[in-house]
Each structure stands twice: as structure tokens, then as C-alpha cells.
Motif scaffolding. Sequence first.
Motif, mmCIF file in Angstrom:
data_model
loop_
_atom_site.group_PDB
_atom_site.id
_atom_site.type_symbol
_atom_site.label_atom_id
_atom_site.label_comp_id
_atom_site.label_asym_id
_atom_site.label_seq_id
_atom_site.Cartn_x
_atom_site.Cartn_y
_atom_site.Cartn_z
ATOM 1 N N UNK A 18 0.838 -1.207 0.000
ATOM 2 C CA UNK A 18 0.000 0.000 0.000
ATOM 3 C C UNK A 18 0.868 1.251 0.000
ATOM 4 N N UNK A 19 0.400 2.277 -0.705
ATOM 5 C CA UNK A 19 1.182 3.510 -0.801
ATOM 6 C C UNK A 19 0.441 4.700 -0.214
ATOM 7 N N UNK A 20 -0.771 4.894 -0.700
ATOM 8 C CA UNK A 20 -1.518 6.049 -0.214
ATOM 9 C C UNK A 20 -3.008 5.751 -0.090
ATOM 10 N N UNK A 21 -3.351 4.829 0.833
ATOM 11 C CA UNK A 21 -4.775 4.503 1.029
ATOM 12 C C UNK A 21 -5.581 5.711 1.486
ATOM 13 N N UNK A 22 -4.899 6.718 2.043
ATOM 14 C CA UNK A 22 -5.629 7.898 2.520
ATOM 15 C C UNK A 22 -6.338 8.620 1.377
ATOM 16 N N UNK A 23 -5.878 8.416 0.130
ATOM 17 C CA UNK A 23 -6.543 9.073 -1.006
ATOM 18 C C UNK A 23 -7.930 8.474 -1.245
ATOM 19 N N UNK A 24 -8.074 7.183 -0.921
ATOM 20 C CA UNK A 24 -9.369 6.527 -1.068
ATOM 21 C C UNK A 24 -10.332 7.087 -0.013
ATOM 22 N N UNK A 25 -9.801 7.298 1.188
ATOM 23 C CA UNK A 25 -10.610 7.890 2.258
ATOM 24 C C UNK A 25 -11.031 9.303 1.846
ATOM 25 N N UNK A 26 -10.087 10.022 1.263
ATOM 26 C CA UNK A 26 -10.356 11.397 0.842
ATOM 27 C C UNK A 26 -11.483 11.446 -0.197
ATOM 28 N N UNK A 27 -11.442 10.497 -1.123
ATOM 29 C CA UNK A 27 -12.480 10.440 -2.152
ATOM 30 C C UNK A 27 -13.854 10.247 -1.508
ATOM 31 N N UNK A 28 -13.940 9.324 -0.552
ATOM 32 C CA UNK A 28 -15.221 9.077 0.104
ATOM 33 C C UNK A 28 -15.672 10.303 0.894
ATOM 34 N N UNK A 29 -14.721 10.976 1.519
ATOM 35 C CA UNK A 29 -15.071 12.155 2.305
ATOM 36 C C UNK A 29 -15.684 13.220 1.395
ATOM 37 N N UNK A 30 -15.144 13.347 0.170
ATOM 38 C CA UNK A 30 -15.688 14.338 -0.767
ATOM 39 C C UNK A 30 -17.106 13.946 -1.198
ATOM 40 N N UNK A 31 -17.336 12.657 -1.406
ATOM 41 C CA UNK A 31 -18.680 12.195 -1.781
ATOM 42 C C UNK A 31 -19.676 12.522 -0.675
ATOM 43 N N UNK A 32 -19.296 12.251 0.589
ATOM 44 C CA UNK A 32 -20.244 12.419 1.684
ATOM 45 C C UNK A 32 -20.307 13.838 2.221
ATOM 46 N N UNK A 33 -19.415 14.698 1.740
ATOM 47 C CA UNK A 33 -19.462 16.097 2.122
ATOM 48 C C UNK A 33 -20.836 16.669 1.786
ATOM 49 N N UNK A 35 -23.722 14.805 1.437
ATOM 50 C CA UNK A 35 -24.855 14.118 2.063
ATOM 51 C C UNK A 35 -24.444 13.575 3.434
ATOM 52 N N UNK A 36 -24.117 14.467 4.382
ATOM 53 C CA UNK A 36 -23.589 13.980 5.662
ATOM 54 C C UNK A 36 -24.597 13.147 6.455
ATOM 55 N N UNK A 37 -25.904 13.385 6.246
ATOM 56 C CA UNK A 37 -26.897 12.660 7.053
ATOM 57 C C UNK A 37 -26.880 11.162 6.800
ATOM 58 N N UNK A 38 -26.536 10.783 5.555
ATOM 59 C CA UNK A 38 -26.498 9.362 5.218
ATOM 60 C C UNK A 38 -25.557 8.618 6.162
ATOM 61 N N UNK A 39 -24.534 9.351 6.590
ATOM 62 C CA UNK A 39 -23.511 8.721 7.409
ATOM 63 C C UNK A 39 -24.031 8.231 8.743
ATOM 64 N N UNK A 40 -25.031 8.919 9.273
ATOM 65 C CA UNK A 40 -25.409 8.559 10.634
ATOM 66 C C UNK A 40 -26.767 7.869 10.723
ATOM 67 N N UNK A 41 -27.359 7.581 9.545
ATOM 68 C CA UNK A 41 -28.691 6.968 9.561
ATOM 69 C C UNK A 41 -28.708 5.689 10.388
ATOM 70 N N UNK A 42 -27.663 4.887 10.299
ATOM 71 C CA UNK A 42 -27.660 3.570 10.927
ATOM 72 C C UNK A 42 -27.451 3.576 12.431
ATOM 73 N N UNK A 43 -27.223 4.728 12.996
ATOM 74 C CA UNK A 43 -26.974 4.725 14.439
ATOM 75 C C UNK A 43 -28.275 4.766 15.235
#
Lengths: 268, 311
Positions: A18-33, A35-43
Motif C-alpha cells: 500500500x502507498x496512499x490509502x488515505x486518497x481513497x478515504x479522501x475520495x469518500x469524504x468528498x462524496x459524503x461532504x 450528504x452527511x446525514x447518510x452517514x449517521x442513519x444507521x446509528x
Amino acid sequence: MSRDTLLWRVAPPILRSARRPQRVVERNAIVYRRTPMVLISGFFEPLFYLLSIRIGFGALVGDVDFAGRSIDYAEFVAPALMASSAMNGAVYDSTMNIFFKLRYSKTYDAMLASPLGAADVALGEIAWAMLRGFVYSISFLVCLAALGMAGSWWILASLPACLLIGLAFASVGMALTTYMRSWADFDWVPAITLPLFLFSATFYPLSSYGGLAWIVQLSPLYHGVALVRGASLGVASWGMFVHVGVLLALATVGLSVAARRVETLLLK
Amino acid sequence: MNVNEQPAIRAKSLTKKFGDFEAVRGIDVEVRPGESFGFLGPNGAGKSSTMRMIAGVSPVTSGTLEIFGLNPATHGSEIRNRLGVVPQADNLDGELTLLDNLIVYGRYFDIPRAECVERAKELLDFVQLSERSSGRVESLSGGMKRRLTIARGLMNRPEMFLLDEPTTGLDPQARHILWDRLYRLKQQGVTLVLTTHYMDEAEQLCDRLVVMDAGRIVAEGSPRELITRYSTREVLELRFGTGSNVEHEGRLLGVGNRLEVLADRVLVYADDGESALHEVHTRGLQPESSLVRRSSLEDVFLRLTGRSLEE
């Protein structure tokens, strides 16, 4: 990841690529920026359980013996629900979402055409799912505090345990998802997580299971619940190392299988 | 050795197998930096499999492959860092806006965020999509998606740009916009490698190309060389009506250099199409229609494989 840490040296070879898995996290963060509510629906699920216990159920049950002292039932169940929320968040993200990206939207194909490799995809997605579970745990903790059920400051010690639960379930979740062939296969997800939720010493102590206690101990969530409960009630024991070990082992196996499978499925 | 002398691609006996199926059967290819190179052939010829190996996303079964002098099996990430890729199937990120598609992709290459934003805007401009930068991918037409994919592939300022069937499924206007953009890249010195089953595309864009059929290379050269070698300067197309083309073959023997009888027409290969047509009329033949055109790579392919590309 720094290349001279102990963690690095004990990591399976595929994860070391692995080299830069943080870029994958960054991509997801941009997607959910957006629609933040989707993130917490399951709680909400554990929260509703908590409320039902708080409103009436707890009064019927009374106190529970834990680690040599008597505690309020709600106080006993709350850490277990918090552990479950970490599991839920991680499982929601690492199953359906990853399946969609793997089989339909070809998100990973695009990542793999860049310098990112299969290990980056696996580590990044699992880290993201873990973080999503962590958001659930924190929201749950905030609710506990609001309801005056947070107990002592020890409850904060349970947050790292929640991260570990998220990591273990996200890893196993993604690994299993790579074997799923259609959406119908996802009917198995609640069929697995619901019994885990109900029978991981969540609602009653391990001793209540009598001769079947060993089965409960096979549940990964049991180890998570034991960790979170011990931490939030400020009860440390040597057994906690076992719990940590079990969750770390699951995470390592899950991560390696997930990375290997992404390679097999997409780099052919 | 000077880095610039290193071939961009060097393949020897390159083979790709999927189980028992041999998609690429031992091809030799060398592409120089700055060159525009094409893989031409029908569907299933092994072009895409070759491209995926070159792009470092498909392991080589046997033979050797070097990209920029590096082995994709051991230096895949370094190679991909210097490549731009436009895959055959669009894999744009449907969960992101156009601008974010480019920025996020640039971040995969570890390009600083501010730099990504700047390049993304520039490239959206380059592919004429600036006005839609905050829109969603699903709102784009096929041609726009392809242009966005091209912009995405350019985010890391690649030394070599790989395009797999870049204009398949696009209308003529969209194709011409794309060709123009690719031509500009070529002028900037970017090595272009593309697969296509369109003859006109290969003729427009490629300095040199290989014709592939059933996993093998059957010819190699510049479009002009291939036409000169495997065809005549002009082609006379005659149509005698459905079913009766074959009957006329005997009476056409000797007209032009060579005949090719197809189901719907007869092709007469001749250096002077008009005089061939005159000869046809002299023999008292009355085709329903006739057309003299310049020879194309389509004719080369027909000659080499006995089949038409579009079949």
C-alpha cells in the motif's frame, strides 16, 4: 504508513504494498461532504434500543452484577449498544457500498489505473468504513450524555475500542463482500449481524448463557462488547488483551483477503 | 542510456491467456516516445487485452513487456504514475461532480490539492466542459463522458496516453472534437497509443500502426505504407444488385489488379479507378451503381484477413 514501525513489519506482504490509502478515504469524504446525514442513519437502531430500555425495560430488570458490583441495567446495556453501533456503521459501509463500487460503478477500476494498488483500495475503504462506524459510536455517546447515561469519564476510554470493532467488522465485511455475486446475497448480512447483536453478551452477562457461553465467545462482537463495557465502567482485566487480539486478528485476515480479492477480481 | 532513447513500449512475444483462451498470441511491439501508435483490428483481436497489460492492470502471461524500460509486474505503480488511461468502458465517478472527478483522480497521483484544482479547471476547458463543471456525470452525453475521461487521464500530465476505442459509439461531430484534442496532445509531444476498429481514425491519428487479428499482428507500418503494400491507389466499387455480384466475377477477371467479391458489392483494386470503370463498361457490364474511391486501411484489413472489419 511509515516503513519502520513494528506494525509495518508484522503486516502481511500484500498490505505492505500500500502507498496512499488515505486518497481513497479522501475520495469518500468528498462524496459524503454533500450528504452527511447518510452517514449517521444507521446509528438510530441502537439508540431506539437504548430508549426502550431506558423508558421501561430497565425498571423491570433491575440491577445487574458486573465485575463484583451491582450496576443499573441501562448502564450495563449502553456500552454494548455503543459497540453494536460501531459494528453497524462498519458493516453498512463495507457491504452494500463496496459491492456497488466493485461490481457496478467501477470506482476501483479507475483507482487501479492510477498509481494506487489493490492494497490501497482495501485499506482505504476499510479505514473509511471504520470511521463511519466511529461516527456512529460518537453520536451514540453524545446521546448517552444527553440522556444523563454516560456515567463516568471512563466512557471516553471506550472510543478506541469502538475504532477497533469498526476495523475488524469493516475488514471482514469487505472480505466477504468480494465473494458476493448479487444483491440477493446481502440478505445474509442481517442474518449474521442480528444474532451477533442479540447474543454477544449485549443484553445479559456471559454467565446467563450457562453451558453455551463458549458459543457467545466465538462472536467477534462479544469481544468488542467486553472491551467497551470494561473500558466504560473502568474495569480493566488481562482478558482485554485477548479481546484486542481477536479483533486485530480478524482485521488482519479480513484486510489481506479483501486486498487479494480486489486484485483477483479487477487485475486480471 | 538517455531516458528519451528508452522506448515507451517494448514487447517481445507478449502473450495473454484467460484460462484456455489465448487472447494475445506472442506479439512484438516497439513504440518510440512521442510517436502516435495504433492497434487496429476487429472486436476480439486482442487489442484491449494488450492495452490492459501496457497500462499495468493486467499481468503478462508470458513474454516480456517493458514500459519506459520498467517491468509492469514489479514497477506497476511507477509506470501508472506516468501514464494517462482512457478505458473502453467509462469508469467515471458517478458520485462526484465533473470537477471533483478530476480533482479526486489527481489526488490519487499525490498531486497537491491546489494544483489539482488548477489543472482540473484547465482541462475542463481543454475538453470544452467548463460550463458543466459542477454537474453530475450521469447528465452527460456519451461524447461528453468520453471527453471528461480524456481530461481525467491528463490530470497527471502523462508521458504516454493510452486510449482504448476512444470514439466508439460517438456521433461524427463528437468524434471530430476528440480527434482535434488528441491531435493537439500529439503536437505537444505526448506519446499516443490507441486501439480502434475505425479505419479513418487510425489514418487520422496514427504515425504507425499494427493490424491485429485473432491475437496476432498481421501487418505493421504507417497507414500510407500499409495501403501501398497491401492495396492499390484506388478502388472501384461495383454493385450489381443483391445476389448477383458473385455471378459477375468471371466477366470481371482481368479488370484492375485484383478483385474482391463481397455479398453486397465487388471491389476492383486498380491504380486508376476511372479506367477500370471504363473497361467494365467496354465489356458490356451494367452495374446498378459504381464508385471510385481512394484505398483505405479497410482494404488492407480485407486483404490481410479476408474479412471486413465491421463484421
